[in-house]
Design an enzyme around this catalytic site. Structure first.
Site, mmCIF file in Angstrom:
data_model
loop_
_atom_site.group_PDB
_atom_site.id
_atom_site.type_symbol
_atom_site.label_atom_id
_atom_site.label_comp_id
_atom_site.label_asym_id
_atom_site.label_seq_id
_atom_site.Cartn_x
_atom_site.Cartn_y
_atom_site.Cartn_z
ATOM 1 N N HIS A 1 -50.034 8.033 -9.067
ATOM 2 C CA HIS A 1 -50.041 6.945 -10.251
ATOM 3 C C HIS A 1 -48.512 6.821 -10.528
ATOM 4 C CE1 HIS A 1 -54.199 6.296 -10.893
ATOM 5 N NE2 HIS A 1 -54.564 7.465 -10.778
ATOM 6 N N CYS B 1 -54.684 5.087 -5.977
ATOM 7 C CA CYS B 1 -55.981 5.979 -6.267
ATOM 8 C C CYS B 1 -56.956 5.329 -5.929
ATOM 9 C CB CYS B 1 -55.787 6.543 -7.612
ATOM 10 S SG CYS B 1 -56.659 7.925 -7.815
#
Length: 505
Positions: A436, A332
């Site tokens: 994630h 991310c």
């Protein structure tokens, strides 16, 4: 029919409220109850995504798992994600509302209190028992007005309260007595039990102090929970970072960069299932050394964290390690940092409109006003493994070379798609993704670790560890056993069943 409830409040942050609530959810579920977790307002940089794309605190997601429930935004209607020293991104019912500073948010609390009450009542209609988690301490007397997080929430739910103190830090008796003294008289009546958490030492030596404590506060001590180590996800801003380091004897040295605005560091947890992995949390350049793998985790303020990497010299240290053979993996915000440039033309994160990245991947990220929050399924293009995870980001990253894409996404929030994600460098030692939870996928993780082993001249390990969900389920069961063995469950059930009489508050 409205549910029964029990609320866990603490003398301070990080006393173990989230873990205790998780354990109670598991106990009640195992005892056959329809149980749901609830926390009216959570402040955390570790969040999770529900099946409809809503964003909630990681603790409530974990508590839902322990309750064998599908996580829902009703379990955590308000999430605050700090993005500066004085402000946070405010998420209401799973969706971004706006950025607010503390003063503006305080003015907004009366409306939020009404909304929280409605949502709690809806969840109550669906439950036998609700395990409610407080936040920080109920003795923050400057915040009592319009409180809907601690005693204010207990009054909304008409819930008995269990007060938890952390004995490991010292001063537990003073913190419990002081908390009780600062509560209003009607609030003190709602506290029906005390639990001492994180105890190490002789119970016989502690026992006289428990009796004196009960005499002072006129509330029974329901149990003393020993200090324990289970691989459970932590989300608290007051995290004990010393617990992050793991297995110093592992073959694969993994260095995780501690960014100032690090978020979703629970991405690292699954690596603790692998006996050949050693994990170090790195704050100082001199501690980085020459690891096999560097992980740059998520960030709530990527530009500020990139600025930190440059000012601290960590960027040069990471690049030197890569030149010497280290793998680098960005997740991310960490993925954005790997690229050539990060742009923020609308000054969403800071007053810096553009900053150079590490330039390990030829990509440009632009911070957008819209936030992506999805449950995501994909296949990676190097090992051809199925990947399940979630996305939480406000950036859009463009990769110059399409052949370097890391993953093909086949669904978001259960809707079929055919998108690309992430990147792999030409030397196949730099990986980046927005997903994630990628290391939750055991087949992929073992193959990725074997790639690192092969690069370091080590033999591959064929055995794949158990599924991470199966592993977490076992940890939840162990946690429930710890609570059953150290808390007077008969008395606790009496407290739950008695509830709070209307005349008590």
């Amino acid at each position: 029919m409205k549910s029964k409830s029990i609320m866990v409040q603490g003398t301070a942050s990080s006393v173990g409220k989230s873990i205790l609530c998780t354990g109670l959810c598991r106990v009640f579920y195992k005892d056959g109850y329809n149980v749901n977790p609830f926390k009216s307002q959570n402040m955390s940089l570790n969040s999770a995504i529900t099946c409809d794309g809503g964003e909630i605190g990681r603790a409530q997601y974990m508590q839902a798992e322990a309750s064998n429930k599908v996580p829902s935004v009703k379990m955590n209607p308000i999430l605050l994600k700090p993005n500066s020293d004085r402000g946070s991104q405010v998420i209401i019912n799973g969706k971004v509302f706006k950025n607010m500073d503390a003063v503006d948010y305080y003015k907004f609390k009366p409306q939020l209190k009404k909304d929280v009450s409605k949502i709690y009542n809806k969840l109550s209609d669906e439950s036998d028992i609700i395990v409610i988690e407080g936040a920080g301490s109920p003795a923050e007397i400057n915040l009592n007005k319009e409180d809907f997080v601690n005693m204010g929430m207990a009054k909304i739910a008409k819930s008995p309260v269990i007060l938890v103190g952390d004995i490991d830090k010292g001063g537990v008796f003073a913190s419990i007595v002081g908390t009780m003294m600062l509560l209003k008289e009607d609030e003190r009546k709602m506290v029906r039990g005390v639990i001492i958490n994180k105890f190490r030492g002789s119970y016989e030596i502690l026992k006289p102090g428990l009796k004196m404590l009960e005499d002072i506060i006129k509330v029974p001590v329901l149990g003393v929970i020993p200090y324990f180590n289970l691989n459970l996800e932590d989300e608290d801003s007051a995290t004990d970072w010393s617990k992050f380091n793991f297995n110093s004897k592992g073959d694969i040295d993994v260095a995780v960069i501690k960014l100032p605005h690090m978020s979703n560091f629970t991405d690292i947890n699954p690596l603790k299932m692998y006996d050949d992995v050693s994990i170090r949390l790195i704050e100082k350049v001199e501690d980085l050394k020459n690891p096999n793998l560097i992980i740059i985790p998520g960030s709530k303020n990527t530009i500020k964290d990139m600025e930190y990497l440059k000012s601290s010299g960590m960027n040069s240290a990471i690049l030197n390690c890569h030149s010497n053979g280290s793998f680098v993996f960005g997740i991310c915000g960490g993925f954005q940092i790997l690229g050539s440039k990060i742009k923020d033309p609308n000054n969403i994160e800071s007053n810096i409109t553009s900053i150079e990245g590490l330039n390990l991947i030829n990509s440009v990220t632009e911070i957008k006003t819209d936030k992506t929050t999805t449950l995501t399924e994909a296949r990676d293009k190097i090992f051809n493994c199925n990947i399940k995870g979630y996305e939480i980001h406000m950036g859009k990253t463009l990769i110059d070379d399409n052949n370097s894409n890391f993953l093909v996404i086949n669904s978001r929030n259960e809707e079929t798609c055919n998108d690309i994600d992430g990147a792999i460098s030409k030397d196949k030692r730099v990986f980046g993704t927005y997903i994630h939870g990628i290391f939750d996928n055991s087949e992929f993780t073992r193959k990725f670790l074997n790639l690192i082993r092969k690069n370091a001249g080590m033999d591959e390990i064929k055995e794949t560890p158990k599924d991470y969900w199966e592993f977490k389920n076992e940890e939840y069961d162990k946690l429930a056993d710890i609570i059953r063995n150290n808390v007077d469950m008969k008395k606790l059930y009496e407290i739950v069943n008695e509830g709070i009489d209307e005349t008590d508050n």
